[in-house]
Design a protein around this motif. Sequence first.
Motif, PDB file in Angstrom:
ATOM      1  N   MET A  92      -0.766  -4.306   9.401  1.00  0.00           N
ATOM      2  CA  MET A  92       0.000  -3.740   8.295  1.00  0.00           C
ATOM      3  C   MET A  92       1.114  -2.832   8.820  1.00  0.00           C
TER       4      MET A  92
ATOM      5  N   GLU B  82       0.854  -1.179   0.000  1.00  0.00           N
ATOM      6  CA  GLU B  82       0.000   0.000   0.000  1.00  0.00           C
ATOM      7  C   GLU B  82       0.897   1.239   0.000  1.00  0.00           C
TER       8      GLU B  82
ATOM      9  N   GLY C 221       3.906  -0.082   8.944  1.00  0.00           N
ATOM     10  CA  GLY C 221       4.146   1.142   8.193  1.00  0.00           C
ATOM     11  C   GLY C 221       4.986   2.101   9.009  1.00  0.00           C
TER      12      GLY C 221
ATOM     13  N   LEU D 147      -2.913  -0.222  10.783  1.00  0.00           N
ATOM     14  CA  LEU D 147      -1.615   0.304  10.359  1.00  0.00           C
ATOM     15  C   LEU D 147      -0.819   0.648  11.612  1.00  0.00           C
TER      16      LEU D 147
ATOM     17  N   CYS E 124       1.128   5.310   0.521  1.00  0.00           N
ATOM     18  CA  CYS E 124       0.519   6.529   1.041  1.00  0.00           C
ATOM     19  C   CYS E 124       0.879   7.656   0.076  1.00  0.00           C
TER      20      CYS E 124
ATOM     21  N   HIS F 267       2.945  -0.824   4.280  1.00  0.00           N
ATOM     22  CA  HIS F 267       2.536   0.545   3.964  1.00  0.00           C
ATOM     23  C   HIS F 267       3.759   1.460   3.951  1.00  0.00           C
ATOM     24  N   THR F 268       3.858   2.295   2.927  1.00  0.00           N
ATOM     25  CA  THR F 268       4.969   3.247   2.860  1.00  0.00           C
ATOM     26  C   THR F 268       4.629   4.398   1.937  1.00  0.00           C
TER      27      THR F 268
ATOM     28  N   GLU G 205      -3.420   4.647   0.101  1.00  0.00           N
ATOM     29  CA  GLU G 205      -3.947   5.464   1.187  1.00  0.00           C
ATOM     30  C   GLU G 205      -3.718   6.897   0.740  1.00  0.00           C
TER      31      GLU G 205
ATOM     32  N   GLU H 172       0.736  -7.377   4.444  1.00  0.00           N
ATOM     33  CA  GLU H 172       0.518  -6.078   3.820  1.00  0.00           C
ATOM     34  C   GLU H 172       1.495  -5.086   4.430  1.00  0.00           C
TER      35      GLU H 172
ATOM     36  N   HIS I 294      -5.850   3.528  11.529  1.00  0.00           N
ATOM     37  CA  HIS I 294      -4.501   4.015  11.205  1.00  0.00           C
ATOM     38  C   HIS I 294      -3.598   4.079  12.440  1.00  0.00           C
TER      39      HIS I 294
ATOM     40  N   THR J  62      -9.867   0.964   7.639  1.00  0.00           N
ATOM     41  CA  THR J  62      -8.549   0.711   8.219  1.00  0.00           C
ATOM     42  C   THR J  62      -8.370   1.586   9.449  1.00  0.00           C
TER      43      THR J  62
END
Length: 245
Positions: free
Chosen positions: A175, A5, A177, A146, A7, A198-199, A26, A196, A121, A119
């Motif tokens: 997830m 994912e 991140g 997240l 961002c 996130h970055t 995101e 999963e 966060h 989600t």
Amino acid sequence: MIRIEICANSVRSALIAQEAGAYRIEFCDNLKEGGTTPSFGQIALARQQLNIKLYPIIRPRGGDFLYTDLEFEVMKKDIEQCLALGCDGVVFGVLDANGRVDKPRCEQLIKAAGKMGVTFHRAFDRCSDPFEALEDIIELGFERILTSGLEADVVSGADLIARLVKQAAGRIQIMPGAGVKPENLAHLIEMTKATEYHTTAKGPLESEMAYREVRTGSKAEEFMTEQTDPDTVSALVQIAEKYSL
């Protein structure tokens, strides 16, 4: 499957991420404040132009996650707009003054989201008890959390993330991140067992302004922004695909 994912801080960044193979966006504004809700226009254009999943963040300001009644009403209205625009999901988190998940308010926001996914966060990283918070968030019906493992970055928080993945036992996605990079993704996959990641995968973007005589701020502030870097996204996706075989 290992999924990435991104961002994204603009429609342009979101399109770059999609082209480079990201699974989901995101969508946010003001990355330096940790992300706030993008404008109606940005969300509308992103939804029109993206084929991958789009999850705008619902956060009226930077700072903590204890919201006034007026801020909470803004959040509900923003979620209603995302639903009307056809977004796949929204990203939010609400805490009470003691650092616990504010379940009544989260329930209201989930109800407003209707058919969209939800989600929780990195408000999670401000919780007083992450293991209790995990169970509360599962009970509420969120799809994923997240988290950086309550640390400044995912490498520092990897031990806790692995414990959360184990406790979740497939009931919700955990997830990681904050600091996910091509250089550490393989290590994080092996250590945390999360599926999963996130970055922002961001890089510097210099202004095309020719006239640069400014007295109101530094040239770095005025003529340098950030944008999703396609090479970083591609590298992350390639690693994810390797571990998905």
